[in-house]
Write an enzyme that holds these catalytic residues in place. Sequence first.
Site, PDB file in Angstrom:
ATOM      1  CE  LYS A  19      -0.376  -0.022   5.051  1.00  0.00           C
ATOM      2  NZ  LYS A  19      -1.278  -0.063   6.216  1.00  0.00           N
ATOM      3  NE  ARG A  60      -5.939   0.683  12.347  1.00  0.00           N
ATOM      4  CZ  ARG A  60      -4.829   0.544  11.645  1.00  0.00           C
ATOM      5  NH1 ARG A  60      -3.948   1.530  11.593  1.00  0.00           N
ATOM      6  NH2 ARG A  60      -4.574  -0.569  10.978  1.00  0.00           N
ATOM      7  CE1 TYR A  79       9.771  32.480   0.284  1.00  0.00           C
ATOM      8  CE2 TYR A  79       9.920  30.086   0.480  1.00  0.00           C
ATOM      9  CZ  TYR A  79       9.731  31.225  -0.289  1.00  0.00           C
ATOM     10  OH  TYR A  79       9.496  31.101  -1.626  1.00  0.00           O
ATOM     11  CG  MET A 100       6.619  23.593  -2.747  1.00  0.00           C
ATOM     12  SD  MET A 100       5.387  24.384  -3.800  1.00  0.00           S
ATOM     13  CE  MET A 100       4.272  25.061  -2.556  1.00  0.00           C
TER      14      MET A 100
END
Length: 368
Positions: free
Chosen positions: A38, A136, A264, A313
Site C-alpha cells: 500500500k 480501528r 523564508y 517547497m
Amino acid sequence: MSKVAETVLEVDLGALRHNYEFLKSTLRPDTKFIAVVKAFAYGHDSRRIAPFLEKLGVDYFAVAYTSEGIELREAGIQTPVMVLHPQSVHFDDLADHRLEPCIYSHRILSLFLETAKTRKMDAYPVHLKFNTGLNRLGFGEHEVERVVTALQEQTNIKAVSLFSHLAASEDPDEEVFTRNQIAAFRRIADNFEKLAGYRPLLHQSNTSGILCHPDARFDMVRSGIGLYGYGNDEIKDRLLRPVGSLKTVISQIHQLEKGDSLGYNRGYIAEKTTMTATLPLGHADGIGRQYGKGKGHVSVNGQKAPIIGNVCMDMLMIDVTGIDCKEGDEVIVYGKNPTAEEFAATANTISYELITGISRRVKRVYIE
C-alpha cells in the site's frame, strides 16, 4: 554506485530480496506471506516492487484501497490482492479487477453481498477482519455468530481468511496486551470454525509480530515496513537492510556573514561566518518544515550537515561550515547513514511517515 546528479530515491532490490528472504526464514515452510504494498509500496513504487516480489514467490499482496489494487493489476500482477479498507462505492471496480475485499463491518458485509448477488458471483473470496484491541476496524468477538449466519444464508461470497491486527507487537511493555489480543483471536477463530464448519486461513502478525511473537504467525503473516528495511526495534533493524536511499545534490553554496538571514521569514540568522548549501528538495517532495531549524541533518561527504532555516517547497538549506564540499556534490538525506528511522526521529516522527511521504515527482532509480 554512481554519484547522483539530481534528487533521486535509490531503491535497492537486492536489499528487498534480503529482507523478504530473512522474514521468510523465520516462518514455517507452509506459512503464507502477504506483502503489503500500500501507499505506493511505502514510497518505493508498487508498480516496480510488486512484480519483483511476485517473482520471489509471495502468496498475497495487500493494499489499503481499491485504486491501489487496480494499479497492481495494470502492472501485470496475477497474485491475489486483498484490499484492506475498501469502500462500497468501489465494489464494482474491485470485482472487475479480481481484488479481494476485507470485510470489517455489517454494513460493508451487507453492501458487498448486494454487489455479489447482482453480479451473480459464486464463492467470491473475502477476508473477515476482527477487532481484538486496535479499535480501528473490525467485527467484535461477540459478532462471530451473526457474521457466520450471514455467510451461511448465501453462496455468493466465501470467507477465505480471518484476520486481526496487533496494536503494540514491538513494545515489550505491552506484552500482556499483545498476549490478550492473540488469545482473543484464537477464540474468534475457534468459534468461527465451530459455527461455520470450516477454518479459513488465519493471520494476525505484522512485521513486529513476525519478529517478536512466533505464536501469532498462524497460517499467514503480513509484512510492510519490514520488507523495506525497518523492524520497529534497533536490534531487529540490524537484521534488515534499508531499501530506499534518498539522495540529492548541492545546487549552490553561499557564505553568510554574522547577522545575515537565510530563507523564508528569516528562519536562520548567522551568528558567525557560515557556509550554507542549497539542495533541490523541499516539503513538496516529502521533507516537511518540521525538519528545519536545526532538527534534521543530512550527510555531505560523510559529515553531518544540519538543515537550517525553514524548509521551502522545492528547496532546503544546510550548514556546511567546515565541510569540504562543492556545488554538484552528492548529499544523502537518508539511507544507511542516517537511516530513515534516524532521520525521522529528529522531527519526532517515524520512518513510515517519512518514506511514504516522498513525492512521486522524486525520480526512482532501481538497482540490484
